[in-house]
Design a protein around this motif. Structure first.
Motif, mmCIF file in Angstrom:
data_model
loop_
_atom_site.group_PDB
_atom_site.id
_atom_site.type_symbol
_atom_site.label_atom_id
_atom_site.label_comp_id
_atom_site.label_asym_id
_atom_site.label_seq_id
_atom_site.Cartn_x
_atom_site.Cartn_y
_atom_site.Cartn_z
ATOM 1 N N ALA A 158 1.557 2.571 5.654
ATOM 2 C CA ALA A 158 3.510 2.556 5.180
ATOM 3 C C ALA A 158 3.623 2.057 6.352
ATOM 4 O O ALA A 158 3.360 3.479 7.311
ATOM 5 C CB ALA A 158 3.493 2.961 4.374
ATOM 6 N N GLU A 177 0.530 -1.709 2.804
ATOM 7 C CA GLU A 177 -0.909 -2.541 2.888
ATOM 8 C C GLU A 177 -1.672 -1.484 2.170
ATOM 9 O O GLU A 177 -2.103 -0.211 2.972
ATOM 10 C CB GLU A 177 -1.030 -2.783 4.346
ATOM 11 C CG GLU A 177 -2.642 -3.230 3.928
ATOM 12 C CD GLU A 177 -3.542 -3.790 5.584
ATOM 13 O OE1 GLU A 177 -4.218 -4.621 5.347
ATOM 14 O OE2 GLU A 177 -2.848 -3.541 6.240
ATOM 15 N N SER A 227 13.966 -0.649 6.501
ATOM 16 C CA SER A 227 12.276 -2.213 6.521
ATOM 17 C C SER A 227 11.605 -0.998 5.999
ATOM 18 O O SER A 227 11.420 0.200 6.608
ATOM 19 C CB SER A 227 12.483 -3.047 6.878
ATOM 20 O OG SER A 227 11.511 -2.494 8.527
ATOM 21 N N GLU A 234 7.373 -1.671 5.381
ATOM 22 C CA GLU A 234 5.461 -2.041 5.086
ATOM 23 C C GLU A 234 4.685 -1.759 4.689
ATOM 24 O O GLU A 234 4.615 -0.474 5.206
ATOM 25 C CB GLU A 234 5.865 -3.150 7.254
ATOM 26 C CG GLU A 234 4.733 -4.193 6.296
ATOM 27 C CD GLU A 234 3.607 -4.477 7.634
ATOM 28 O OE1 GLU A 234 2.701 -4.300 8.318
ATOM 29 O OE2 GLU A 234 4.861 -5.324 8.546
ATOM 30 N N ALA A 283 1.092 -1.025 -3.411
ATOM 31 C CA ALA A 283 1.772 -1.360 -1.970
ATOM 32 C C ALA A 283 3.049 -1.333 -2.378
ATOM 33 O O ALA A 283 3.356 -1.332 -2.233
ATOM 34 C CB ALA A 283 1.547 -2.433 -1.863
ATOM 35 N N THR A 284 2.607 -1.828 -3.697
ATOM 36 C CA THR A 284 4.024 -2.432 -4.406
ATOM 37 C C THR A 284 5.083 -0.684 -5.337
ATOM 38 O O THR A 284 5.702 -0.622 -4.580
ATOM 39 C CB THR A 284 4.644 -2.803 -5.710
ATOM 40 O OG1 THR A 284 3.782 -4.881 -5.231
ATOM 41 C CG2 THR A 284 5.766 -3.460 -6.219
ATOM 42 N N CYS A 306 6.158 1.063 -1.991
ATOM 43 C CA CYS A 306 7.170 0.674 -1.040
ATOM 44 C C CYS A 306 8.436 1.121 -1.723
ATOM 45 O O CYS A 306 9.219 1.286 -1.958
ATOM 46 C CB CYS A 306 7.190 -0.820 -1.250
ATOM 47 S SG CYS A 306 8.741 -2.079 -0.748
#
Length: 133
Positions: free
Chosen positions: A94, A75, A71, A73, A51-52, A55
């Protein structure tokens, strides 16, 4: 660039750090309530890594493509069926908020999926070797 992670645990003392090149950062990861290990397991960290990575890479690729992001997000999830068994059904999703067109966002998501380093490492099945015993 070399990246490493370190965990030191003894009873209630639990220290974690990550190093990229010459920069080391400590992370606040609690010990298990009973001690003897981390309260966060490796599978959870693997999903956090996916996830990181996605992102961070979305922001990198958006900048490269000239797309503004408001933004992001992400998962990631997987199934772990038992001790010693590899993860199965790894998937991620995402959501991006951006003034860009839906077509630009779709292109950004596809491009980022293609270049996300942690994802590509997992997909390639890179060997993990234990040094010293």
């Amino acid at each position: 660039m070399q990246i490493s992670a370190k965990v030191k645990n003894s009873g209630q003392v639990h220290e974690t750090s990550v190093t990229t090149g010459d920069t080391t950062q400590t992370l606040a990861v609690p010990a298990k309530a009973a001690g003897n290990g981390s309260a966060v397991n490796g599978g959870e960290f693997l999903m956090l890594a996916l996830a990181t990575c996605y992102c961070n890479d979305l922001y990198r690729e958006a900048q490269r493509m000239g797309i503004a992001l408001v933004s992001v997000e992400v998962e990631a999830r997987a199934e772990f069926k038992g001790v010693g068994l590899a993860a199965r059904n790894i998937e991620y999703r995402a959501a991006v908020v951006s003034p860009a067109s839906p077509e630009q966002i779709e292109a950004l998501l596809r491009e980022t999926d293609a270049v996300a380093e942690v994802h590509n490492t997992v997909r390639a099945g890179v060997p993990v070797v234990m040094k010293g015993a």
